[in-house]
Design an enzyme around this catalytic site. Structure first.
Site, PDB file in Angstrom:
ATOM      1  N   HIS A 199       0.879  -1.142  -0.025  1.00  3.72           N
ATOM      2  CA  HIS A 199      -0.007   0.050   0.143  1.00  3.72           C
ATOM      3  C   HIS A 199       0.982   1.259  -0.028  1.00  3.72           C
ATOM      4  CE1 HIS A 199      -2.726   2.971   2.329  1.00  3.72           C
ATOM      5  NE2 HIS A 199      -3.254   2.526   1.128  1.00  3.72           N
ATOM      6  N   HIS A 259      -0.609  10.695  -2.645  1.00  4.20           N
ATOM      7  CA  HIS A 259      -1.805  10.180  -2.072  1.00  4.20           C
ATOM      8  C   HIS A 259      -2.921  11.447  -1.933  1.00  4.20           C
ATOM      9  CE1 HIS A 259      -4.983   9.341   0.888  1.00  4.20           C
ATOM     10  NE2 HIS A 259      -4.937   8.349   0.402  1.00  4.20           N
TER      11      HIS A 259
HETATM   12  O1  G3P Z   1      -5.768   0.588  -0.085  1.00  3.93           O
HETATM   13  C1  G3P Z   1      -7.200   1.073  -0.328  1.00  3.93           C
HETATM   14  C2  G3P Z   1      -6.657   2.405  -0.242  1.00  3.93           C
HETATM   15  O2  G3P Z   1      -5.717   2.580  -1.384  1.00  3.93           O
HETATM   16  C3  G3P Z   1      -7.827   3.423  -0.396  1.00  3.93           C
HETATM   17  O3  G3P Z   1      -7.364   4.196   0.460  1.00  3.93           O
HETATM   18  O4  G3P Z   1      -6.790   6.465   1.159  1.00  3.93           O
HETATM   19  O5  G3P Z   1      -5.071   4.630   1.448  1.00  3.93           O
HETATM   20  O6  G3P Z   1      -5.853   5.508  -0.991  1.00  3.93           O
HETATM   21  P1  G3P Z   1      -6.462   5.303   0.538  1.00  3.93           P
HETATM   22 CA    CA Z   2      -4.767   4.347  -2.408  1.00  4.29          CA
END
Ligand code: G3P
Ligand code: CA
Length: 286
Positions: A38, A80
């Site tokens: 992630h 992000h």
């Molecule tokens: O892992 C799912 C995720 O990517 C969505 O949440 O906020 O980490 O992009 P975020």
């Molecule tokens: Ca994400």
């Protein structure tokens, strides 16, 4: 004779590995628990940077997840948030910066004690999607998130075009899609689906605290028209939901899981994979 027929039917079920009528029909096989790094290996390196992606790959991630946005001069960049404030020394929206302006920044602000050595500034700049794809080897698979796509006119077209350029709209030697796209934005996913029906899409869904994952049959029917899977906040997941999705040939990824016990529970539940900031969660010694 009746006994022989029954024996033959039993053998057939065993050999096919599933009951008749429930053949798995999804580009992602249903027999492996996938580790998705992630924002890379973001527990150990500044998120969404090339060193984070390289480490995620070295720690054995099956897929690397990253978030894409569009600059003022229409370049796909990885970050992000839609604002540079949290992860760089500056502030303001990505869409109000040119790529050259973003390249002046450093994506290693020490918010979580993960700051990179300043001598390596260049390695920790804000990467473009093209740089990531050019630098990572053929064996790397990606989960690409269309982040806040309503902010960016034409981001879907640009992403599909780049995926085409880098041969990502195909399967690798192991039979897995080289890339999938996920997003919370259904409209944007539908748009990608209209542009290219071969790109596997996952609908991200969040549930409130304490809420159990659920989906009406109407919602499921709609989902099946454009997506191969869902990404769900792991706390909401339960075995019934996962099983219902599998019956409908929909895969389930859970986000974001950094605790080994939670990961083991989700694996036992039949979840197809987890997004984790620690891709060594199940293999490391911690
Ligand atoms: O892992 C799912 C995720 O990517 C969505 O949440 O906020 O980490 O992009 P975020
Ligand atoms: Ca994400």
């Amino acid at each position: 004779m009746k006994k022989i027929i029954m024996l033959f039917a039993g053998l057939l079920i065993l050999l096919t590995g599933c009951s008749i009528g429930t053949k798995w029909n999804n580009p992602i096989p249903n027999d492996e628990f996938l580790i998705i790094g992630h924002r890379g290996a973001s527990a150990y390196e500044p998120e969404n940077t090339i060193p984070s992606f390289e480490l995620a790959k070295n720690l054995g991630s099956d897929y690397i997840e990253l978030d894409v946005h569009l600059t003022k001069d229409d370049k796909l960049v990885i970050m992000h948030d839609k604002d540079v404030k949290r992860t760089t020394e500056s502030k303001g929206k990505i869409k109000n910066h040119t790529l050259a302006e973003l390249k002046e920044l450093t994506a290693d602000e020490d918010k979580d004690g993960k700051v990179a050595a300043s001598a390596q500034k260049e390695a920790y700049d804000i990467p473009t999607l093209q740089e990531v794809l050019a630098q990572m080897t053929d064996e790397t698979r990606f989960v690409i998130e269309l982040k806040d796509p309503d902010e960016y006119d034409g981001i879907e077209e640009k992403l599909v075009s780049m995926m085409n350029d880098y041969g990502l709209i195909e399967k690798d030697k192991k039979g897995y899609p080289k890339a999938v796209i996920h997003s919370f934005d259904e409209e944007s996913l539908q748009k990608v689906h209209r542009l290219n029906k071969d790109i596997p899409l996952l609908q991200l869904i969040s549930f409130d605290d304490g809420e159990e994952a659920k989906m009406t049959s109407k919602e499921l029917t709609k989902l099946q028209t454009y997506a191969i899977g869902v990404g769900v906040s792991y706390e909401a997941l339960n075995a019934e939901f996962v099983s219902a999705m599998h019956q409908a040939n929909i895969i389930v990824f859970a986000y974001t899981v950094d605790d080994r016990e939670d990961a083991v529970k989700l694996q036992a539940m039949g979840v197809n994979g987890i997004h984790t900031n620690k891709p060594d969660l199940l293999t490391g010694t911690e």
